[in-house]
Enzyme design. Structure first.
Site, short mmCIF file in Angstrom:
data_model
loop_
_atom_site.label_atom_id
_atom_site.label_comp_id
_atom_site.label_asym_id
_atom_site.label_seq_id
_atom_site.Cartn_x
_atom_site.Cartn_y
_atom_site.Cartn_z
N ILE A 104 71.64 -35.27 32.32
CA ILE A 104 72.41 -34.26 31.60
C ILE A 104 73.60 -33.86 32.45
O ILE A 104 73.47 -33.51 33.62
CB ILE A 104 71.53 -33.04 31.28
N HIS A 121 75.64 -41.52 20.56
CA HIS A 121 74.27 -41.13 20.26
C HIS A 121 73.82 -41.88 19.00
O HIS A 121 74.58 -41.99 18.04
CB HIS A 121 74.20 -39.62 20.02
N GLN A 185 76.35 -51.38 15.63
CA GLN A 185 77.47 -50.52 15.24
C GLN A 185 78.00 -49.72 16.43
O GLN A 185 79.20 -49.44 16.51
CB GLN A 185 77.03 -49.58 14.11
#
Length: 226
Positions: A104, A121, A185
């Site tokens: 993080i 994400h 993708q």
């Protein structure tokens, strides 16, 4: 939004922890001329990360920054990010790209690179942030999943959205099969998002990312099941 230095290519620093497939997509886009950028450094918190091997194979500067020496310090995460920041500044990085980076990011980096850190994400944010996004999507029974490139803020997967791609969920999908189709993708839209930044076409207004001279939309809709 300011992008590249005058007369030069956008200088990108990549933070990665794992296999580095999105790093490879960026490398391929740079080498093919589709992405007008230079990857000046690849940094990993994992010594054996395949991402570092990919960097070496393409003659890129790679740095392993061990988090263990920082573990006993007060504010250890911030101390580690300060060390990362030193590496990025040494290599004159203008845009930071997270590619499977399993740490993080703290305010140390976020403040230094405000609206200049991108992440990808595997969901259509704001749906299914955090871990196991594909499993979350299947558990909810959605018919369309996908991936999102966004700017990084302190909130996990909460930053302004830059580019998204939708992927139909098919009968019999597992988290692994869905993840594999989404990954295809990811490899397309991540270089596209970085190129938009390199061209100076992105600006952030609150939660919205504006794209100057956007292309005409393709298909009017994507329906699943079709």
């Amino acid at each position: 939004m300011s992008a590249r230095t005058a007369g030069g290519k956008l200088k990108v620093g990549v933070l990665a922890s794992g296999r580095g497939s999105n790093l490879q997509a960026l490398i391929d886009a740079v080498e093919s001329g589709r992405l007008q950028a230079e990857i000046t450094v690849v940094v990993s918190n994992k010594k054996e990360a395949a991402a570092l091997q990919r960097a070496r194979q393409h003659g890129l500067t790679e740095v392993f920054l061990d988090p263990k020496p920082f573990a006993g310090q007060a504010n250890s995460r911030e101390a580690y990010d300060a060390a990362v920041l030193d590496v990025l500044r040494k290599h004159e990085v203008e845009l930071v790209v997270l590619a499977g980076y399993m740490k993080i990011v703290t305010r140390v980096l976020i403040d230094a690179y405000h609206n200049r850190i991108m992440n990808i994400h595997p969901s259509l944010l704001p749906a299914f942030p955090g871990l196991d996004a594909q499993k979350q999507a299947l558990d909810w029974g959605v018919k369309l999943a996908g991936c999102t490139v966004h700017f990084v803020t302190e909130g996990v997967d909460e930053g302004p959205i830059i580019v998204q791609a939708a992927v139909p969920v098919v009968e019999g999908d597992t988290p692994d099969t869905l993840a594999a189709r989404i990954l295809e993708q990811e490899h397309k839209i991540y270089p596209r998002a970085v190129q938009l930044y390199a061209e100076g076409r992105l600006s952030v207004e609150g939660r919205r990312v504006r794209i100057a001279n956007p292309p005409e939309p393709g298909a009017a809709s994507l329906i699943s099941p079709s």
